[in-house]
Design an enzyme around this catalytic site. Sequence first.
Site, PDB file in Angstrom:
ATOM      1  N   THR A   1      47.626 -71.629 -60.311  1.00  0.00           N
ATOM      2  CA  THR A   1      47.445 -70.167 -60.357  1.00  0.00           C
ATOM      3  C   THR A   1      47.990 -69.620 -61.670  1.00  0.00           C
ATOM      4  OG1 THR A   1      47.695 -70.045 -57.954  1.00  0.00           O
ATOM      5  CG2 THR A   1      48.071 -68.012 -59.174  1.00  0.00           C
TER       6      THR A   1
ATOM      7  N   ASP B   1      48.098 -77.062 -63.288  1.00  0.00           N
ATOM      8  CA  ASP B   1      48.756 -75.767 -63.120  1.00  0.00           C
ATOM      9  C   ASP B   1      49.553 -75.409 -64.368  1.00  0.00           C
ATOM     10  OD1 ASP B   1      49.573 -73.402 -61.982  1.00  0.00           O
ATOM     11  OD2 ASP B   1      50.703 -74.305 -60.337  1.00  0.00           O
TER      12      ASP B   1
ATOM     13  N   GLU C   1      51.666 -73.643 -54.500  1.00  0.00           N
ATOM     14  CA  GLU C   1      51.626 -74.525 -55.683  1.00  0.00           C
ATOM     15  C   GLU C   1      52.432 -75.798 -55.401  1.00  0.00           C
ATOM     16  OE1 GLU C   1      51.097 -71.153 -59.186  1.00  0.00           O
ATOM     17  OE2 GLU C   1      53.090 -71.871 -58.728  1.00  0.00           O
TER      18      GLU C   1
HETATM   19  C1  5RP Z   1      52.176 -68.719 -60.688  1.00  0.00           C
HETATM   20  C2  5RP Z   1      52.737 -69.711 -61.648  1.00  0.00           C
HETATM   21  C3  5RP Z   1      52.079 -69.825 -62.959  1.00  0.00           C
HETATM   22  O1  5RP Z   1      51.708 -71.142 -63.171  1.00  0.00           O
HETATM   23  C4  5RP Z   1      53.043 -69.401 -64.025  1.00  0.00           C
HETATM   24  O2  5RP Z   1      53.508 -68.093 -63.723  1.00  0.00           O
HETATM   25  C5  5RP Z   1      52.375 -69.393 -65.400  1.00  0.00           C
HETATM   26  O3  5RP Z   1      51.415 -68.401 -65.458  1.00  0.00           O
HETATM   27  P1  5RP Z   1      50.628 -68.057 -66.775  1.00  0.00           P
HETATM   28  O4  5RP Z   1      49.711 -69.199 -67.050  1.00  0.00           O
HETATM   29  O5  5RP Z   1      49.880 -66.786 -66.435  1.00  0.00           O
HETATM   30  O6  5RP Z   1      51.630 -67.828 -67.880  1.00  0.00           O
HETATM   31  O7  5RP Z   1      53.682 -70.411 -61.376  1.00  0.00           O
HETATM   32  O8  5RP Z   1      52.949 -68.633 -59.524  1.00  0.00           O
END
Ligand code: 5RP
Length: 219
Positions: free
Chosen positions: A28, A81, A103
Site C-alpha cells: 500500500t 511494498d 501488510e
Molecule cells: C502504508 C505503508 C507504506 O508502505 C509506507 O507508508 C510508504 O508509503 P509511500 O510509498 O507512500 O511513501 O506502510 O501503510
Amino acid sequence: MTQDEMKKAVGQAALAYVQPNTIIGVGTGSTVNCFIDALASIKDQIKAAVSSSEASTTRLKALGIPVVDLNEVTEFDIYVDGADEINAQMEMIKGGGAALTREKIVAAVAKRFVCIADSTKQVNVLGKFPLPVEVIPLAREYVARELKKLGGNPIYRDGVITDNHCHILDVHGLAIHDAKALEQQINQIAGVVTVGLFAHRGADVALIGSADGIITISK
Ligand code: 5RP
C-alpha cells in the site's frame, strides 16, 4: 530524478521479480501505486494479486487486475511494498498509510519481501519517522501509557480508522537500535493489534531509487 520519478522507476523495476502465472502480494502507498500501474501492463501474465488494503484493492480492480482473498492462497513468491524507513539490516518502519496490519499478514505469507522505496527512506537508525502502532480503540489510552514507559511519545492519529476498524498511535521520539526486541516488546502490550516495525520479517530485496538510478540491495 525527482522523488516521484524515483517512485515510478522502482515500481517499474519490481516487475523483474514477477514470475509468469503467479500470485503477487501487493502493499500500500504512493510507491506501490506506481508498482500497481506497472503491473497492469503485464496483467495478462499473472494469476492474481493478494492485496494489503482496501485502497490497493480498489486500484488493482480498477486496472483489471483480479484480487483474491489471502485465505484462498497457501503461498506465493513475492510481496512488493514500500517503507517509511529502511535500515542497512533491511528492517523497516511501515504504516504511514495505516495499512500495517494487513501488510504484515500478507508479507508473512510471501516467500520474499521486495521493498520499493526512494533514497529518502534509507536511515542508519530507525525512529525519526514516528512509529505507527495499530490498537483496539478501547485500549488506546492504556497502550499509549505503556508506550510512554518505553520512552516514546505516542500521538493519536485523530480521525483515522483503519481497514480493521482500529486506531493508530504514532510514536515519536524513538531511536530504535534493537528493532527486533522492540517489535516483540510492543507486540506484548494488550490491545496492540500490530506494530509497524518490520524487523522479524524484514525485506529480502530492496530496490532504492536514487539520483543516480536504482540501487538493488539483497539480504
Ligand atoms: C502504508 C505503508 C507504506 O508502505 C509506507 O507508508 C510508504 O508509503 P509511500 O510509498 O507512500 O511513501 O506502510 O501503510
